[in-house]
Design an enzyme around this catalytic site. Sequence first.
Site, PDB file in Angstrom:
ATOM      1  CD1 TRP A 177      -2.129  -2.179   1.909  1.00 33.86           C
ATOM      2  CD2 TRP A 177      -2.918  -1.336  -0.004  1.00 33.86           C
ATOM      3  NE1 TRP A 177      -3.118  -3.017   1.455  1.00 33.86           N
ATOM      4  CE2 TRP A 177      -3.617  -2.522   0.285  1.00 33.86           C
ATOM      5  CE3 TRP A 177      -3.235  -0.636  -1.164  1.00 33.86           C
ATOM      6  CZ2 TRP A 177      -4.626  -3.026  -0.544  1.00 33.86           C
ATOM      7  CZ3 TRP A 177      -4.235  -1.134  -2.002  1.00 33.86           C
ATOM      8  CH2 TRP A 177      -4.918  -2.314  -1.681  1.00 33.86           C
ATOM      9  CG  ASP A 190      -3.260   3.691   4.230  1.00 31.60           C
ATOM     10  OD1 ASP A 190      -4.321   3.518   4.862  1.00 31.60           O
ATOM     11  OD2 ASP A 190      -2.968   3.066   3.192  1.00 31.60           O
ATOM     12  CE  LYS A 203      -8.614  -3.193   4.001  1.00 32.78           C
ATOM     13  NZ  LYS A 203      -7.835  -2.370   3.103  1.00 32.78           N
TER      14      LYS A 203
HETATM   15  C1  LIG Z   1      -7.246  -1.933   2.019  1.00 31.02           C
HETATM   16  C2  LIG Z   1      -6.190  -0.922   2.095  1.00 31.02           C
HETATM   17  C3  LIG Z   1      -6.052   0.081   1.132  1.00 31.02           C
HETATM   18  C4  LIG Z   1      -6.883   0.147  -0.126  1.00 31.02           C
HETATM   19  O1  LIG Z   1      -8.123   0.570   0.104  1.00 31.02           O
HETATM   20  P1  LIG Z   1      -9.215   0.695  -1.060  1.00 31.02           P
HETATM   21  O2  LIG Z   1     -10.356   1.246  -0.296  1.00 31.02           O
HETATM   22  O3  LIG Z   1      -9.458  -0.681  -1.601  1.00 31.02           O
HETATM   23  O4  LIG Z   1      -8.693   1.616  -2.084  1.00 31.02           O
HETATM   24  C5  LIG Z   1      -5.084   1.042   1.320  1.00 31.02           C
HETATM   25  N1  LIG Z   1      -4.271   1.005   2.389  1.00 31.02           N
HETATM   26  C6  LIG Z   1      -4.367   0.041   3.326  1.00 31.02           C
HETATM   27  C7  LIG Z   1      -3.443   0.047   4.490  1.00 31.02           C
HETATM   28  C8  LIG Z   1      -5.328  -0.955   3.204  1.00 31.02           C
HETATM   29  O5  LIG Z   1      -5.416  -1.919   4.141  1.00 31.02           O
END
Ligand SMILES: *Cc1c(COP(=O)(O)O)cnc(C)c1O
Length: 359
Positions: A102, A171, A195
Amino acid sequence: MSRVYNFSAGPSMLPEEVLKKAQTEMLEYGTSGMSVMEMSHRSKDYQDIIDSAEALVRELMHVPDNYKVLFLQGGGSTQFAMIPLNLASKNKKADYVITGQWAKKAAAEAERYITVNRVASSADKTFSYIPKLDKSTFSSDADYFYICYNNTIYGTRYTELPQCDVPLIADISSCVMSEEIDVSKFGLLFAGAQKNLGPAGVTLVIVREDLIGDAMDITPTMLDYKTHADNGSMYNTPPTYGIYVLKLVLEWIKEQGGVKALQEINEKKAKILYDYLDSSKMFKGTVVPEDRSLMNAPFVTGNEELDAKFVAEAKAAGFVNLKGHRTVGGMRASIYNAMPVEGVEKLVEFMKKFESENM
Ligand SMILES: *Cc1c(COP(=O)(O)O)cnc(C)c1O
């Protein structure tokens, strides 16, 4: 009805109480005579929903007053572009720590618009640790410093934040509200909801006000934080139902005692799993102990056939989505807020049984 223990990395399990509440309100929300799905986003009923969602985010994460809380679309991945477009018009440069896919994707997307300095990476050991940082590698003129706080795929997390002199961006898609985070240490935090916060389709962004309003000229209206900040996340139709379920999840978090209480439960859950992995002769965690995630625990047997057998037998026993990410192999148990302690205890029991039958 038989609900499984769902260890999916995302979209992932939601608290049963939340699903039931959504079910009871499905046909008629309050006295509105309609489902939230059928409601105008300009109605008073809906305004109350989005207002309480924002108030709950502020309360649960202790968001300081000089930060905006936004509910956006496009997932975490759209933030990979919005961040450089909005925050780097000054020097067009930013520092990134590469701790997994990511962060890698975020850096690659930023590079379409700005200069990216990759200050450290743990790619040399399949991202199984958080790299130590050397301040002399930081850019003196970076517009921001970017990290992925919890690495969903590789199962690492920061326990100590980088000491940088520019706005720190994180993030927090896979760890939001799973542990206490001091918002005031960051310029911007973002998380896709799927999540820990609700269904896919909503992205939570918490951004310091002084970082809004200086987007690059090329920035599309919909990708400018100012557009959404000035309009209470209602410049256009927001993901109304997703925000409503997110509000229900936040109410549930509050009922559990808040983020601190959940953190204690999450630490307990992670300990049960990691203690077993450390004592097992068959299974082994793939991450260095000091950087282990509370949310995502990857592990392997060292034998691909045995991994596949385990995943299949676990599934048959009601423990689903334990297959590891295709880039790591093996297994991964995602144990987000909604996973009860009992789910982890039962998984470990099952792993012990599998170990004794297959040694
Ligand atoms: C799942 C995830 C993403 C991607 O998210 P999307 O909503 O599918 O674009 C980005 N960063 C992390 C840490 C993730 O776990």
